[in-house]
Design a protein around this motif. Structure first.
Motif, PDB file in Angstrom:
ATOM      1  N   ASP A 108       0.819  -1.211   0.000  1.00  0.00           N
ATOM      2  CA  ASP A 108       0.000   0.000   0.000  1.00  0.00           C
ATOM      3  C   ASP A 108       0.851   1.258   0.000  1.00  0.00           C
ATOM      4  O   ASP A 108       0.520   2.240  -0.665  1.00  0.00           O
ATOM      5  N   THR A 132      -8.572   8.732   1.674  1.00  0.00           N
ATOM      6  CA  THR A 132      -8.368   7.523   2.478  1.00  0.00           C
ATOM      7  C   THR A 132      -6.935   7.044   2.314  1.00  0.00           C
ATOM      8  O   THR A 132      -6.201   7.515   1.446  1.00  0.00           O
ATOM      9  N   ASP A 170      -5.481   1.049   0.163  1.00  0.00           N
ATOM     10  CA  ASP A 170      -5.660  -0.340   0.566  1.00  0.00           C
ATOM     11  C   ASP A 170      -5.219  -1.196  -0.610  1.00  0.00           C
ATOM     12  O   ASP A 170      -5.867  -1.177  -1.662  1.00  0.00           O
ATOM     13  N   PRO A 188      -4.072  -4.940  -1.469  1.00  0.00           N
ATOM     14  CA  PRO A 188      -3.699  -6.340  -1.363  1.00  0.00           C
ATOM     15  C   PRO A 188      -3.045  -6.802  -2.669  1.00  0.00           C
ATOM     16  O   PRO A 188      -3.736  -7.004  -3.666  1.00  0.00           O
ATOM     17  N   ALA A 216      -5.361  -2.086  -5.826  1.00  0.00           N
ATOM     18  CA  ALA A 216      -5.483  -1.094  -4.754  1.00  0.00           C
ATOM     19  C   ALA A 216      -6.797  -0.344  -4.910  1.00  0.00           C
ATOM     20  O   ALA A 216      -7.331  -0.229  -6.014  1.00  0.00           O
ATOM     21  N   ARG A 217      -7.281   0.165  -3.789  1.00  0.00           N
ATOM     22  CA  ARG A 217      -8.448   1.040  -3.822  1.00  0.00           C
ATOM     23  C   ARG A 217      -8.187   2.212  -2.899  1.00  0.00           C
ATOM     24  O   ARG A 217      -7.418   2.118  -1.940  1.00  0.00           O
ATOM     25  N   PHE A 218      -8.841   3.321  -3.209  1.00  0.00           N
ATOM     26  CA  PHE A 218      -8.713   4.519  -2.381  1.00  0.00           C
ATOM     27  C   PHE A 218      -9.930   5.406  -2.599  1.00  0.00           C
ATOM     28  O   PHE A 218     -10.557   5.384  -3.650  1.00  0.00           O
ATOM     29  N   THR A 277     -14.740   6.246  -5.143  1.00  0.00           N
ATOM     30  CA  THR A 277     -13.699   5.260  -4.874  1.00  0.00           C
ATOM     31  C   THR A 277     -13.130   4.810  -6.203  1.00  0.00           C
ATOM     32  O   THR A 277     -13.884   4.544  -7.136  1.00  0.00           O
TER      33      THR A 277
END
Length: 144
Positions: free
Chosen positions: A21, A92, A95, A97, A101-103, A119
């Motif tokens: 991350d 944010t 994140d 994995p 990724a996401r934000f 998002t």
């Protein structure tokens, strides 16, 4: 040396690379900085640091392939917002994995008022470039 996920571990179990991350946040922040700059040359340079040349972009306003398509989207939508100068803000942590990724983000007016929130999900190449961006604008509706 043993590897676990994206981290390389020494015999003592000490990570020799930062978590995914943190690594991916740099590319995401360069992408957001590109969206916020009014200088086309700087925008192109930031996008070249963050995106793979053949990046695929999917959003509620359309789809595109390549850095040029992302740059056109930024120019037409973000930089030309009818209400005046706005900017993107990452709201944010990232994140991430592994290679996804996401934000969360906010599109805000010059006075900081949120115009839109959403998002993004992004996919990374092994080299750390974003090669896919999926934009989700607005909140999810509750079921029922």
């Amino acid at each position: 040396m043993m590897t676990t996920g994206d981290q390389r571990l020494t015999g003592e179990g000490t990570a020799t690379r930062p978590p995914t991350d943190q690594v991916h946040a740099g590319a995401i922040d360069a992408f957001i900085a590109a969206a916020n700059t009014g200088d086309p040359a700087r925008r192109a340079r930031l996008l070249s640091l963050a995106l793979a040349p053949d990046v695929s972009f999917h959003g509620p306003l359309g789809r595109g392939v390549g850095r040029g398509a992302v740059e056109d989207f930024i120019t037409e939508v973000v930089q030309s917002y009818p209400a005046g100068r706005c900017r993107m803000v990452r709201t944010t942590v990232v994140d991430a994995p592994h290679e996804w990724a996401r934000f969360g983000w906010r599109f805000e007016s010059a006075d900081g008022t949120a115009v839109l929130r959403g998002t993004d999900m992004v996919h990374f190449t092994a080299a750390g470039d974003i090669d896919e961006i999926v934009v989700f604008a607005g909140p999810l509706q509750q079921e029922g």
